[in-house]
Design a protein around this motif. Sequence first.
Motif, PDB file in Angstrom:
ATOM      1  N   ASP A  69       4.343 -12.056  18.021  1.00  0.00           N
ATOM      2  CA  ASP A  69       4.905 -12.802  19.145  1.00  0.00           C
ATOM      3  C   ASP A  69       6.029 -13.748  18.702  1.00  0.00           C
ATOM      4  O   ASP A  69       5.792 -14.876  18.273  1.00  0.00           O
ATOM      5  N   LYS A  70       7.251 -13.271  18.841  1.00  0.00           N
ATOM      6  CA  LYS A  70       8.446 -14.100  18.622  1.00  0.00           C
ATOM      7  C   LYS A  70       9.258 -14.138  19.927  1.00  0.00           C
ATOM      8  O   LYS A  70      10.466 -14.325  19.913  1.00  0.00           O
TER       9      LYS A  70
ATOM     10  N   PHE B 196      10.222  -7.964  18.248  1.00  0.00           N
ATOM     11  CA  PHE B 196       9.903  -7.014  17.175  1.00  0.00           C
ATOM     12  C   PHE B 196      10.917  -7.100  16.040  1.00  0.00           C
ATOM     13  O   PHE B 196      10.550  -7.071  14.853  1.00  0.00           O
ATOM     14  N   ALA B 197      12.198  -7.179  16.397  1.00  0.00           N
ATOM     15  CA  ALA B 197      13.249  -7.255  15.386  1.00  0.00           C
ATOM     16  C   ALA B 197      13.115  -8.543  14.571  1.00  0.00           C
ATOM     17  O   ALA B 197      13.258  -8.536  13.336  1.00  0.00           O
ATOM     18  N   GLU B 198      12.817  -9.647  15.248  1.00  0.00           N
ATOM     19  CA  GLU B 198      12.667 -10.929  14.562  1.00  0.00           C
ATOM     20  C   GLU B 198      11.448 -10.917  13.642  1.00  0.00           C
ATOM     21  O   GLU B 198      11.507 -11.397  12.501  1.00  0.00           O
ATOM     22  N   ALA B 199      10.334 -10.369  14.115  1.00  0.00           N
ATOM     23  CA  ALA B 199       9.126 -10.275  13.295  1.00  0.00           C
ATOM     24  C   ALA B 199       9.372  -9.391  12.077  1.00  0.00           C
ATOM     25  O   ALA B 199       8.901  -9.683  10.971  1.00  0.00           O
ATOM     26  N   ALA B 200      10.115  -8.292  12.255  1.00  0.00           N
ATOM     27  CA  ALA B 200      10.429  -7.390  11.137  1.00  0.00           C
ATOM     28  C   ALA B 200      11.235  -8.120  10.073  1.00  0.00           C
ATOM     29  O   ALA B 200      10.996  -7.957   8.864  1.00  0.00           O
ATOM     30  N   LEU B 201      12.188  -8.922  10.519  1.00  0.00           N
ATOM     31  CA  LEU B 201      13.032  -9.661   9.577  1.00  0.00           C
ATOM     32  C   LEU B 201      12.222 -10.723   8.835  1.00  0.00           C
ATOM     33  O   LEU B 201      12.318 -10.848   7.609  1.00  0.00           O
ATOM     34  N   GLN B 202      11.412 -11.470   9.561  1.00  0.00           N
ATOM     35  CA  GLN B 202      10.649 -12.555   8.944  1.00  0.00           C
ATOM     36  C   GLN B 202       9.548 -12.049   8.014  1.00  0.00           C
ATOM     37  O   GLN B 202       9.221 -12.695   7.017  1.00  0.00           O
ATOM     38  N   ASN B 203       8.950 -10.900   8.342  1.00  0.00           N
ATOM     39  CA  ASN B 203       7.772 -10.420   7.612  1.00  0.00           C
ATOM     40  C   ASN B 203       8.047  -9.242   6.678  1.00  0.00           C
ATOM     41  O   ASN B 203       7.112  -8.650   6.132  1.00  0.00           O
ATOM     42  N   ASN B 204       9.331  -8.879   6.531  1.00  0.00           N
ATOM     43  CA  ASN B 204       9.697  -7.796   5.628  1.00  0.00           C
ATOM     44  C   ASN B 204       9.044  -6.462   6.027  1.00  0.00           C
ATOM     45  O   ASN B 204       8.394  -5.799   5.233  1.00  0.00           O
ATOM     46  N   TYR B 205       9.240  -6.084   7.305  1.00  0.00           N
ATOM     47  CA  TYR B 205       8.744  -4.804   7.800  1.00  0.00           C
ATOM     48  C   TYR B 205       9.845  -3.749   7.691  1.00  0.00           C
ATOM     49  O   TYR B 205      11.022  -4.082   7.551  1.00  0.00           O
ATOM     50  N   VAL B 206       9.437  -2.482   7.760  1.00  0.00           N
ATOM     51  CA  VAL B 206      10.403  -1.377   7.674  1.00  0.00           C
ATOM     52  C   VAL B 206      10.313  -0.482   8.908  1.00  0.00           C
ATOM     53  O   VAL B 206       9.292  -0.455   9.595  1.00  0.00           O
ATOM     54  N   LEU B 207      11.384   0.231   9.146  1.00  0.00           N
ATOM     55  CA  LEU B 207      11.432   1.200  10.248  1.00  0.00           C
ATOM     56  C   LEU B 207      10.585   2.417   9.889  1.00  0.00           C
ATOM     57  O   LEU B 207      10.852   3.088   8.892  1.00  0.00           O
TER      58      LEU B 207
END
Length: 872
Positions: A306-307, A571-582
């Motif tokens: 949740d961002k 989702f994009a913000e959470a991916a950036l903050q948490n080092n997620y991948v596509l």
Amino acid sequence: MAEQTVSPMMQQYFEIKKQHPNEILFYRVGDFYEMFYDDALTASRELELTLTGKSCGKEERAPMCGVPFHSYETYVARLIAKGYKVAICEQMEDPSQAKGLVKRDIIRVVTPGTVIESSMLSEDKNNYLCSVYCKRTRGRWRAGICFADISTGEAYATELNAEKIGAAIITELCRYMPSEILICPPMLDFKDVTAYVKQHTNALVELREDACYKDSVMQTAMTDQFGENWRETLHYEADALVPYAVAAMINYLHETQKHGVERIRTVQNYADAQYMRLSPVTRANLELTETMRGREKKGTLLWVLDKTETSMGKRLLRSWIEQPLVDAEAINRRLGAVQALYTSTMARAELKEALNHVFDIERLTTRILYGSATPREVKALGDTCAMLPQIKAQAAGCSAPLLTALAEQIDPLEDILQGIATAIVDDPPASLKDGGAIRAGYNAEVDELRDIMHGGKGYLSNLEARYREETGIPKLKIGFNKVFGYYIEVSRSYADSVPDSFTRKQTLTTGERYITPELKELENKILGANERLLALEHQLFVDLLNQISAQIVRIQRTASAVAQLDVLASFAEAALQNNYVLPTVDTGDVFEIKEGRHPVIEKMLKNGLFVPNDTLLDEDENRMLLITGPNMAGKSTYMRQNALIALMAQIGSFVPAASAHIGVVDAIFTRVGASDDLAAGQSTFMVEMTEVAEILRSAGKDSLVILDEIGRGTSTFDGMSIARAVVEYICENIGCKTLFATHYHELTSMDKDLHGVKNYNIAVKKRGEDITFLRRIVAGPADDSYGIEVAKLAGLPGSVTRRAHTVLRQLEAAAPGRDNVMQLDFETVEAYNNPSVPSEVMDKLHSVDIETLTPLEALNFLYELKTALDKD
């Protein structure tokens, strides 16, 4: 004592209460909502109000309590939360203008599923009203089920044709978690559904009569709500059951809401196959939106992702997590949008900044439609409209097809913005009752009346100065009160100087009060202007609400697009903050994760890094991973993280891994942890077996199944036998991707017997009798159980663990074949448990028609079978 006559007001109360016997009646009297008799007793107990009494023409005074009308929402919210309904009875005319008894009527019945007040609603959670209609046709049960959030105007429905219709209904209830459920009489026979609702939800259940589901009633309700061609518009077949559920809901809303039901303009039909199947147990085990113990958001997947910037986005994010997609094309459209926002740093930042200024226009629009919106809320809608061009431009600037489509759905609503900006002041009052909401220049009469009022006060000052000069009374002053209106006050020392044109109105200890025809004329002009101004402002405001309400479809479509953009940006913000991948998502059968991590636990770890692990599953060589290793080593975390990664990918989110290839999973089933269901009289083992049975019945080849320590609630050999049988059944009959953790090391030999079974274990480093968990999943079975070492880590006294090691060595030394891993001859066991049955018995069983047997014939048939077996 002679009985007095019941007052007209109480007669009116009794008549209205008779129409609403099952609701707590809030009866407006002046500045309070009063409650009487049983309602008063209930309200005083539940709300901790002081109980008083009122003379009602009977020997005993009626119990009575009340709450201030300006703060009634707080009290209603508390009653609703406790499962009550509240009928609001309002004064329908101004008491000062009424001739005789003030007219009163019910304006609304507030129930858990029909709340629209923002003070009673959670901004990040939908509040659903559910309607279920079921019918048995051709020997099979079917059901239509509908969910609607009255506060936002959303409505969803589906037909259920599952073999176990009760379980299918529970799955849908679990997906939406309604706060109120309307059921038809046949639903009372579905004990599994009623037990689930009672034990696992706080929903209020409302039983509707059979008459509510008549064909004529359904046809009328659907036609009135959606038009003559509602079947074509909503795509319903002639034998569909959903229309009956929807119609029952619409009629219930008309009964309780009186107006505003037009907020529901359409019903979105979905098929069960559109979304990943998640049982109530799976949802709880994976802690998607609330933790198992604390029932809170922190520590859940929702908390991690949740961002969002808007209330609408928060609700939609929860909905997406609860309903993962199974259509690879739709999933990749979302992923493509997230990827575009992930790489476009400036566009994402500007989009989120614009979204930060967006109010909850879904619920604002509902309050506008109901006529209960305040000037500040209307101004908030206008402020949101001002941000729409920027949001639209940022979305359109990204190349992703989904973002482009959402940008096209956003209507800038310039006309609504213009209407609000022209009519409402920049800083409107919280309430309309004191006026001051309408902007100067919007309406000529409003401006004129304001001039009269302000000028009138100037006239009073001038008149006061003139009277002082004409009379020679220096301290003469003009005042006002509600009893006499405007008056001239003169102290006693100047009483002889008062001219004859002054008419004495009141004598005080300090002086006299007078009026003059001139002052009275000015008073009528000023007070009439104020009263007329308030009435005119109210009418202009209502007209503005009606203008906005007429554009509800445009607003709703725009709100939906904005909410989706908010979630995708989140989702994009959470991916950036948490080092997620596509992730790569397709329709293949490969489930491969490189360096996967648990999204929640890695965020909860305060010290130390999360140890990532790989996973490879498919529907051939790697169908089942048999995982062994000690308790507390991380088996459950590893299995859950794979389920969460699959779910995250299928809601359109990036995932916590170095890389991920997800073949779409149609369902996730989990059996993790142990718990008694004491209320249902079930032990831990019984609960476990019930859940396993449901998994074996429901899972398909494209499902992901997670089983942890199956069979541990009974004796070793019983448990081991059950565990092995479950593994064999899944491999041979279902063939789905499975993670199976066990302490039965004897099962590790199954990789030689069953195609697709692979052994893995949690690596442990051992130094003497001490161990260190490495948290790594490695190929091969565990070399030991490490139970005593884990007990030592848990704090068991050293004397106990040393004694346990001594006992263990004695048992191992005494065990036959101690140098070999114990193996069971499962073929021998199976032959013992399943001896061959004489063919004569089998022939008799195949030939009998059980449906036509009478009880006596069944008893005779059983005797014949017994005789045949004895002969053998």
